[in-house]
Design an enzyme around this catalytic site. Structure first.
Site, PDB file in Angstrom:
ATOM      1  N   HIS A  89       0.814  -1.217   0.000  1.00 16.17           N
ATOM      2  CA  HIS A  89       0.000   0.000   0.000  1.00 16.17           C
ATOM      3  C   HIS A  89       0.846   1.264   0.000  1.00 16.17           C
ATOM      4  CE1 HIS A  89      -2.338  -3.311   1.883  1.00 16.17           C
ATOM      5  NE2 HIS A  89      -3.171  -2.932   0.937  1.00 16.17           N
ATOM      6  N   MET A 123     -11.655  -8.786  -8.422  1.00 13.68           N
ATOM      7  CA  MET A 123     -12.364  -9.638  -7.476  1.00 13.68           C
ATOM      8  C   MET A 123     -13.869  -9.553  -7.711  1.00 13.68           C
ATOM      9  SD  MET A 123     -12.078  -9.955  -3.320  1.00 13.68           S
ATOM     10  CE  MET A 123     -12.658  -8.317  -2.942  1.00 13.68           C
ATOM     11  N   GLY A 158     -10.932  -1.775  -7.581  1.00 15.48           N
ATOM     12  CA  GLY A 158     -11.841  -1.021  -8.441  1.00 15.48           C
ATOM     13  C   GLY A 158     -11.541  -1.117  -9.927  1.00 15.48           C
ATOM     14  N   HIS A 205      -5.268   0.249  -2.869  1.00 18.89           N
ATOM     15  CA  HIS A 205      -6.209   0.104  -3.950  1.00 18.89           C
ATOM     16  C   HIS A 205      -6.126   1.321  -4.872  1.00 18.89           C
ATOM     17  CE1 HIS A 205      -8.441   2.359  -0.847  1.00 18.89           C
ATOM     18  NE2 HIS A 205      -9.278   2.754  -1.761  1.00 18.89           N
TER      19      HIS A 205
END
Length: 197
Positions: free
Chosen positions: A101, A175, A155, A121
């Site tokens: 991250h 996912m 996303g 993300h």
């Protein structure tokens, strides 16, 4: 050759999990990351054992998640870990990934022997409600910092996947879309087609 890693989540499945896993394996993505975080070690062992056999049938790589002891017991050579667990790993895995991250995370994961990482993300996602995506500038900075492949996560969909390639990523993780899409082969084809452009 696919650049897409499919990440599992039984709770997001719109059909029986094994039917969905079979469709994913048959579509031959870059790999399937068996990420079922709610299971105990014993439950995950049972699931992983069956998933390994299923993916082997289709020649699709399966990456286990979160339990080094399960991967070792099943003599499976591909494992993905969160960074805190990676720091305690005392076994060698030929395929080793970590969730990163920050640029610092990515550099640490590489130094600890990872052969690839996920970075995210990237875009806003329901999985991280209320937390804005880190964006493609973040992705680019991670890709420039390490020499191992980086897979963008968070996303990602056919409409924005081209930005991932532009950001320097080797590929992308999906996912929600992988678990919910109506036609797995069509969904992965659209992702791969747009990622390649």
């Amino acid at each position: 050759m696919s650049d897409i890693l499919c990440v599992t989540n039984r709770k997001l499945c719109t059909e029986d999990f094994w039917i969905r896993l079979t469709k994913l394996a048959a579509a031959r993505p870059k790999g399937i990351l068996l990420r079922e975080k709610d299971l105990t070690e014993a439950q995950y062992f049972s699931l992983a054992e069956q998933a390994i056999a299923l993916c082997r049938e289709y020649g699709t790589p399966l990456i286990l998640h979160g339990f080094p002891s399960v991967a070792a017991a099943l003599h499976h050579d591909a494992l993905h870990l969160p960074l805190p667990l990676l720091r305690t790993l005392d076994r060698h895995f030929p395929v080793l990934g970590a969730s990163c991250h920050s640029v610092e995370d990515a550099l640490e994961a590489q130094a600890l022997g990872c052969t690839y990482i996920t970075a995210g993300h990237i875009f806003d996602t329901d999985c991280k409600k209320g937390l804005p995506g880190r964006g493609t500038d973040f992705l680019r900075s991670v890709c420039e910092a390490v020499t191992i492949p980086v897979y963008a996560i968070g996303g990602i969909c056919p409409e924005n996947i081209a930005c991932v390639r532009a950001g320097g990523a080797a590929g992308a993780c999906v996912m929600g879309g992988a678990m919910r899409c109506e036609n797995v082969e069509d969904y992965l084809s659209r992702l791969e087609e747009r990622h390649a452009t």
